[in-house]
Design an enzyme around this catalytic site. Structure first.
Site, short mmCIF file in Angstrom:
data_model
loop_
_atom_site.label_atom_id
_atom_site.label_comp_id
_atom_site.label_asym_id
_atom_site.label_seq_id
_atom_site.Cartn_x
_atom_site.Cartn_y
_atom_site.Cartn_z
N HIS A 177 -13.06 -4.81 5.99
CA HIS A 177 -12.73 -4.44 7.02
C HIS A 177 -12.32 -3.80 8.04
CE1 HIS A 177 -9.88 -8.13 4.35
NE2 HIS A 177 -11.00 -9.11 4.88
N ASP B 157 -9.83 -0.84 8.70
CA ASP B 157 -9.70 0.26 8.35
C ASP B 157 -10.17 0.46 7.25
OD1 ASP B 157 -8.88 -2.47 6.56
OD2 ASP B 157 -7.12 -0.97 5.69
#
Length: 263
Positions: A80, A82
């Site tokens: 992901h 982030d």
């Protein structure tokens, strides 16, 4: 636990004897205080786990914090953005490979898989496959500190979601796997991808497992009341939750419906 430091307020600067957190400046309802970038090792060579988003200021801060220490490897708990968005830029800054389960996020020839062991100096990091939050989620056991880096599988505050590329059946199995490991390995801390360090691993994992079972019971009850869609169920089950979190709750409910319906 010798060397464990948990600052009050921000998790920036949290550390164990051989791991230190540098917090990325990307706070949100989903990322809590921001993404935790973990630096593993206290000698001349270190490993960096989850460089975080593609934020030049954060990546430069991590690089500058290391001083003359050399990054041998960058590890990703999952893909992901982030956690992985800044991996390529950071790899170029420090001239190090990126290892991940998903080949799309690797830089170099080596990936990561359950059972792998990654060494830095005298330290070992043992890889645990923990799919569920995402299909490619991994956790990293640091035996020297009896600490498990959990990425988004277990957060330092609140509970995680099952993302669209994850699955609840896998997630429940991963929680059981981590719970068993925490007991057998006598874990002393969970080092999450977001939020503060958890100094009671078994208590935290028991809470996560109980919460998931409770949510499933609540969803069953909501369906008995006539709710059918994720939105309808969220309005009942998450009525006391901040509405800014409802979109994420709908994603999690959809995964729970799939689980209940055997999909």
């Amino acid at each position: 636990m010798s060397g464990l430091y948990i600052p009050i307020g921000s998790p920036d600067g949290s550390r164990t004897e051989h791991a230190e957190n540098l917090l990325a400046p990307n706070p949100s309802v989903m990322t809590l205080d921001g993404t935790n970038t973990w630096v593993i090792g206290t000698g001349d060579e270190v490993i960096v786990v989850d460089p975080g988003p593609d934020d030049e200021g954060h990546l430069r801060r991590v690089r500058d914090h290391l001083g003359e220490r050399r990054v041998t490897t960058i590890l990703l708990t999952h893909g992901h953005f982030d956690h992985s968005g800044g991996a390529k830029a950071f790899a170029q800054m420090v001239n190090a490979p990126v290892r991940a389960l998903d080949p799309r996020h690797r830089l170099g020839d080596e990936g990561l898989a359950d059972g792998d062991v990654v060494a830095v100096g005298d330290l070992e990091i043992r890889v645990y496959g923990t799919p569920g939050h995402s299909f490619d989620s991994l956790c990293f056991w640091l035996p020297a500190d009896r600490a498990m880096l959990t990425g988004d599988t277990v957060l330092g505050r609140g509970t995680t979601i099952v993302a669209r590329d994850g699955g609840l059946a896998d997630y429940l199995r991963s929680l059981d796997k981590l719970r068993a490991a925490a007991e057998s390995l006598e874990a002393r801390a969970l080092l999450p991808g977001h939020g503060p360090v958890l100094p009671d691993p078994i208590g935290a994992l028991d809470g996560y497992i109980a919460h998931r079972r409770q949510r499933l019971d609540q969803i069953r009850a909501a369906r008995e009341q006539g709710a059918r869609t994720p939105r309808q169920i969220v309005k009942i089950v998450y009525a006391d939750v901040d509405r800014s979190l409802w979109p994420a709750a709908e994603m999690s409910v959809a995964a729970q419906l799939d689980y209940l319906d055997g999909r």
